[in-house]
Design an enzyme around this catalytic site. Sequence first.
Site, PDB file in Angstrom:
ATOM      1  N   SER A  60      31.902  40.936  91.289  1.00 14.83           N
ATOM      2  CA  SER A  60      30.845  41.911  91.003  1.00 14.83           C
ATOM      3  C   SER A  60      31.498  43.225  90.626  1.00 14.83           C
ATOM      4  CB  SER A  60      29.973  42.130  92.239  1.00 14.83           C
ATOM      5  OG  SER A  60      29.121  43.242  92.046  1.00 14.83           O
TER       6      SER A  60
ATOM      7  N   TYR B  10      29.220  43.956 101.147  1.00 14.38           N
ATOM      8  CA  TYR B  10      29.169  43.065  99.970  1.00 14.38           C
ATOM      9  C   TYR B  10      30.267  43.448  98.979  1.00 14.38           C
ATOM     10  CZ  TYR B  10      27.314  41.350  95.478  1.00 14.38           C
ATOM     11  OH  TYR B  10      27.161  40.761  94.245  1.00 14.38           O
TER      12      TYR B  10
HETATM   13  P1  NAP Z   1      20.592  34.583  93.512  1.00 12.39           P
HETATM   14  O1  NAP Z   1      19.644  34.614  92.367  1.00 12.39           O
HETATM   15  O2  NAP Z   1      20.173  35.204  94.813  1.00 12.39           O
HETATM   16  O3  NAP Z   1      21.004  33.043  93.761  1.00 12.39           O
HETATM   17  C1  NAP Z   1      21.911  32.759  94.793  1.00 12.39           C
HETATM   18  C2  NAP Z   1      22.304  31.309  94.706  1.00 12.39           C
HETATM   19  O4  NAP Z   1      23.315  31.054  95.688  1.00 12.39           O
HETATM   20  C3  NAP Z   1      21.164  30.353  95.005  1.00 12.39           C
HETATM   21  O5  NAP Z   1      21.333  29.217  94.191  1.00 12.39           O
HETATM   22  C4  NAP Z   1      21.380  29.998  96.476  1.00 12.39           C
HETATM   23  O6  NAP Z   1      20.844  28.726  96.829  1.00 12.39           O
HETATM   24  C5  NAP Z   1      22.897  29.980  96.523  1.00 12.39           C
HETATM   25  N1  NAP Z   1      23.531  30.158  97.826  1.00 12.39           N
HETATM   26  C6  NAP Z   1      23.507  31.251  98.643  1.00 12.39           C
HETATM   27  N2  NAP Z   1      24.251  31.028  99.737  1.00 12.39           N
HETATM   28  C7  NAP Z   1      24.763  29.771  99.618  1.00 12.39           C
HETATM   29  C8  NAP Z   1      25.577  28.957 100.435  1.00 12.39           C
HETATM   30  N3  NAP Z   1      26.049  29.393 101.620  1.00 12.39           N
HETATM   31  N4  NAP Z   1      25.877  27.716 100.008  1.00 12.39           N
HETATM   32  C9  NAP Z   1      25.420  27.255  98.822  1.00 12.39           C
HETATM   33  N5  NAP Z   1      24.643  27.979  98.005  1.00 12.39           N
HETATM   34  C10 NAP Z   1      24.305  29.224  98.408  1.00 12.39           C
HETATM   35  O7  NAP Z   1      21.988  35.263  93.134  1.00 12.39           O
HETATM   36  P2  NAP Z   1      22.609  35.755  91.738  1.00 12.39           P
HETATM   37  O8  NAP Z   1      22.160  37.140  91.495  1.00 12.39           O
HETATM   38  O9  NAP Z   1      22.418  34.723  90.703  1.00 12.39           O
HETATM   39  O10 NAP Z   1      24.136  35.858  92.157  1.00 12.39           O
HETATM   40  C11 NAP Z   1      25.092  34.862  91.827  1.00 12.39           C
HETATM   41  C12 NAP Z   1      26.473  35.475  92.008  1.00 12.39           C
HETATM   42  O11 NAP Z   1      26.588  36.619  91.158  1.00 12.39           O
HETATM   43  C13 NAP Z   1      26.726  35.980  93.431  1.00 12.39           C
HETATM   44  O12 NAP Z   1      28.067  35.724  93.789  1.00 12.39           O
HETATM   45  C14 NAP Z   1      26.496  37.485  93.315  1.00 12.39           C
HETATM   46  O13 NAP Z   1      27.204  38.217  94.265  1.00 12.39           O
HETATM   47  C15 NAP Z   1      27.009  37.732  91.904  1.00 12.39           C
HETATM   48  N6  NAP Z   1      26.505  38.969  91.296  1.00 12.39           N
HETATM   49  C16 NAP Z   1      25.183  39.121  90.998  1.00 12.39           C
HETATM   50  C17 NAP Z   1      24.748  40.312  90.428  1.00 12.39           C
HETATM   51  C18 NAP Z   1      23.303  40.563  90.070  1.00 12.39           C
HETATM   52  O14 NAP Z   1      22.972  41.693  89.669  1.00 12.39           O
HETATM   53  N7  NAP Z   1      22.445  39.568  90.140  1.00 12.39           N
HETATM   54  C19 NAP Z   1      25.662  41.346  90.182  1.00 12.39           C
HETATM   55  C20 NAP Z   1      26.994  41.148  90.508  1.00 12.39           C
HETATM   56  C21 NAP Z   1      27.407  39.951  91.064  1.00 12.39           C
HETATM   57  P3  NAP Z   1      19.266  28.527  97.240  1.00 12.39           P
HETATM   58  O15 NAP Z   1      18.482  28.645  95.950  1.00 12.39           O
HETATM   59  O16 NAP Z   1      19.210  27.157  97.808  1.00 12.39           O
HETATM   60  O17 NAP Z   1      18.944  29.622  98.197  1.00 12.39           O
END
Ligand code: NAP
Length: 248
Positions: A143, A157
Amino acid sequence: MKKTLLITGASRGIGAATALHAGKRGYNVCVNYLSNSEAASKVVSQIKTDGGHAIAYQADVSKEPEVLNLFQKIDQDFGAIHALVNNAGILETQSRVDQLELERLHRVLNANVVSSFLCAREAIRRMSTRHGGDGGAIVNVSSIASRTGSPNEYVDYAMSKGAIDTFTIGLAKELAGEGIRVNGVRPGFIYTDIHAAGGEPNRVDRIKATLPMQRGGQPEEVANAILWLLSDDASFSTGSFIDVTGGR
Ligand code: NAP
């Protein structure tokens, strides 16, 4: 031969977008999820509708026995694994450090760091030429928080993502002679559910005017960077990062 790719946390958000993209690129896609089986099934169905092949795998990737079981199932279903995207991640309610309990720090580090370590280790045991594998590629989803530190919101985080950056650099060097490339993607403000988990579903819209491009990003824009780093087009890139942040 079709390559098999495991994406952790692929039921929603960036992971789901990456899974859909990978299915169109011809990967066998292993769609890992934690609890939202309905969302994971939808991703698998869409990949199949698009002509690809995918299987959903429930596993909490922060827990070692579940990771071992996940990789054993992939061994049985596909025989080999060629690529891994360590994408699963969480954040919790916006808070200052002086308000945080140790239990929360453990949850965040387990979900964001321990998970990536465990999945990478199991993938290396299968992909590394040192272990008789054919090589492969790993992309760790970090991130932009690893650079900004996320003060007053999620320093815990941000700290976990700093660990992911360091893990990426060290692992890339460790595996460079074993046929495995390891790179990172640092998303900025992307429209996904993760912001609701922090207590502010509209966080991207609040912040977007302060970004050089003056808009938030879409999960597909992060998926494009991940798929490029996994591909042979990135054959001389390891230990590197792509920031997908609209210029921040
Ligand atoms: P999200 O929409 O909240 O989705 C999270 C995903 O991770 C879901 O599929 C969830 O499964 C799964 N998950 C969470 N904990 C888990 C575990 N212990 N074991 C297996 N699966 C797990 O998140 P996102 O925004 O797409 O983020 C994805 C990645 O990008 C993360 O690493 C996040 O830190 C990074 N990121 C995101 C942003 C942003 O702005 N969105 C910015 C920087 C970095 P369920 O559906 O079953 O709950």
